[in-house]
Design a protein around this motif. Structure first.
Motif, PDB file in Angstrom:
ATOM      1  N   THR A 115      13.706  44.320  57.724  1.00 32.07           N
ATOM      2  CA  THR A 115      12.808  45.987  57.698  1.00 32.07           C
ATOM      3  C   THR A 115      13.119  46.540  56.156  1.00 32.07           C
ATOM      4  O   THR A 115      12.272  46.841  55.420  1.00 32.07           O
ATOM      5  CB  THR A 115      13.175  47.183  58.284  1.00 32.07           C
ATOM      6  N   SER A 118      11.949  43.929  53.676  1.00 33.36           N
ATOM      7  CA  SER A 118      10.529  44.062  53.468  1.00 33.36           C
ATOM      8  C   SER A 118      10.297  45.415  53.032  1.00 33.36           C
ATOM      9  O   SER A 118       8.830  44.721  51.797  1.00 33.36           O
ATOM     10  CB  SER A 118       9.445  44.289  55.011  1.00 33.36           C
ATOM     11  N   PHE A 142      10.962  53.355  56.171  1.00 34.96           N
ATOM     12  CA  PHE A 142      12.424  52.719  56.991  1.00 34.96           C
ATOM     13  C   PHE A 142      12.664  53.505  58.278  1.00 34.96           C
ATOM     14  O   PHE A 142      12.800  52.816  59.253  1.00 34.96           O
ATOM     15  CB  PHE A 142      13.672  52.921  56.154  1.00 34.96           C
ATOM     16  N   HIS A 145      10.146  53.282  61.210  1.00 32.91           N
ATOM     17  CA  HIS A 145       9.551  52.157  61.166  1.00 32.91           C
ATOM     18  C   HIS A 145      10.848  51.920  62.605  1.00 32.91           C
ATOM     19  O   HIS A 145      10.252  51.173  63.473  1.00 32.91           O
ATOM     20  CB  HIS A 145       9.802  50.994  60.642  1.00 32.91           C
ATOM     21  N   GLU A 149      10.653  51.351  66.044  1.00 28.47           N
ATOM     22  CA  GLU A 149      11.163  50.073  67.863  1.00 28.47           C
ATOM     23  C   GLU A 149      11.917  50.261  68.074  1.00 28.47           C
ATOM     24  O   GLU A 149      11.779  49.679  68.863  1.00 28.47           O
ATOM     25  CB  GLU A 149      11.317  48.815  66.174  1.00 28.47           C
ATOM     26  N   TYR A 158       2.193  52.833  63.893  1.00 26.19           N
ATOM     27  CA  TYR A 158       3.906  53.472  62.912  1.00 26.19           C
ATOM     28  C   TYR A 158       2.775  54.340  61.877  1.00 26.19           C
ATOM     29  O   TYR A 158       3.608  54.890  62.130  1.00 26.19           O
ATOM     30  CB  TYR A 158       3.964  51.942  62.998  1.00 26.19           C
TER      31      TYR A 158
END
Length: 393
Positions: A115, A118, A142, A145, A149, A158
């Motif tokens: 993550t 990215s 971050f 996310h 998750e 999200y």
């Protein structure tokens, strides 16, 4: 005991530099009186040992009034784990504890690294000297996310949760007022989807928890767990942003950390101790008259611990205002994740998250620098959160 200092939580000095204000109060008295418009007065413990003792004292309880927002009745209807105590809190914490162990946090590291990679790729396009908001474009996405998750929110949702998280962090205004019912709807939809599709993540685990002894969470409990965990999971966003700001203001320690990444665990602890995003704990209520820090707290009165002061108490931490990544971890343990039965459930994950984010960010952008100007803060006396963190890459 000397005169008890009174601190107006709406005072600009408190909002702009709580460490100095509470530090002075700590050296004047172990107890302060906090005044908040509309909510009256609250006792506050400014020193480490007293704060730690109160946080484990069963004579002080958390309850539904620990987070009072008369302007947002939906918050009063959504009791979360932070506002519980006793057997009810112990049961819910037991059901939630397995996914938040240090082992599970370590196992999550590869997903965290993917993550971060990215998000850093997305930032790379700004490496031309133009300022970029590291909070809005890196640490908050971050954190949200990761929380989504972990819980089992589907990726297409999200962005919705990211918007809600940003609005709730401000704590007031029209966007905040719209976000609260929106969060309840989104959490309800997430629980319904997980029941229907048996998706991966914490929700899926909780739906099958202890089915044999029938000690399962109700839908109402699941909904409040979802909205609490996703929003509480944004804490690392502000810890990461605060940490980057502090590191860029301390070039010697930053160079030391870049040269030796084995210092990162100690750095995360030290940055949390000195610049964690939480200033005050949620208030507890005295179940009876309680003597603490040399005075009696009357039954029914509210009391909190001042983390911004206790974590810099010179009676406990040597040279407490010095940023030192070589302090022995856990000796003594800071109170950045609180203490006792309400110790932050996600502390292990937050530590790994913050370390991964800082390590990869510093490695990827060796010329990282503050873009200049003062870092503006959300005007909230309970938290130390920037509105943005402008940097150049």
């Amino acid at each position: 005991m000397s005169a008890i200092p009174e601190i107006d939580l709406a005072d600009p000095a408190v909002l702009s530099d709580p460490f100095t204000v509470y530090g002075r109060a700590r050296e004047q008295s172990p107890v302060a009186r906090l005044l908040k418009p509309g909510l009256g007065a609250m006792w506050a413990l400014t020193r480490y040992e007293d704060a730690k003792a109160m946080l484990t004292d069963v004579r002080f309880e958390m309850n539904a009034n620990s987070y009072v927002r008369p302007d947002v009745p939906e918050l009063q209807q959504q009791e979360n784990i932070q506002q519980m105590d006793g057997p009810k809190h112990a049961r819910l914490r037991r059901l939630l504890s397995t996914p938040f162990t240090a082992r599970r946090a370590a196992e999550f590291r590869p997903a965290l690294q993917r993550t971060v990679e990215s998000l850093l790729d997305g930032l790379a396009g700004h490496a031309d000297g133009e300022p970029v908001d590291l909070l809005g474009q890196f640490s908050r996405p971050f954190a949200v996310h990761v929380a989504c998750e972990l819980v089992g929110i589907v990726p297409e949702d999200y962005d919705t949760w990211r918007t809600h998280a940003a609005a709730v962090a401000v704590g007031h205004g029209p966007e905040f007022m719209q976000a609260v019912p929106g969060i309840a709807r989104a959490a309800t939809e997430a629980v319904a989807r997980s029941r229907r599709e048996r998706a991966l993540g914490l929700l899926a685990e909780l739906l099958g928890t202890d089915a044999e002894d029938q000690d399962q969470l109700t839908d109402t409990e699941l909904i409040t767990v979802v909205w609490h965990l996703v929003l509480a999971g944004q804490g690392p966003a502000y810890l990461i942003a605060n940490s980057v700001e502090v590191l860029l203001q301390h070039p010697v320690q930053l160079a030391e950390l870049r040269a030796d990444e084995s210092l990162m665990p100690g750095a995360v602890e030290e940055l949390t101790r000195m610049h964690g995003p939480q200033v005050l704990t949620l208030p507890r209520y005295a179940r009876e008259d309680v003597e603490i820090a040399g005075m009696t707290i009357p039954r029914g009165d509210r009391i909190c611990a001042v983390l911004a002061s206790a974590n810099r108490d010179p009676r406990v931490f040597e040279d407490p205002d010095r940023l030192d990544f070589r302090r022995v971890p856990g000796r003594p343990a800071h109170l950045g994740y609180v203490h006792g039965s309400h110790f932050c459930l996600g502390a292990a994950l937050a530590r790994v998250q913050t370390g991964v984010a800082l390590s990869m960010l510093l490695r990827r952008f060796p010329k990282l620098a503050l873009a200049g100007g003062d870092v503006l803060r959300i005007p909230n006396s309970e938290f130390w959160r920037p509105t943005a963190l402008l940097v150049t890459l």
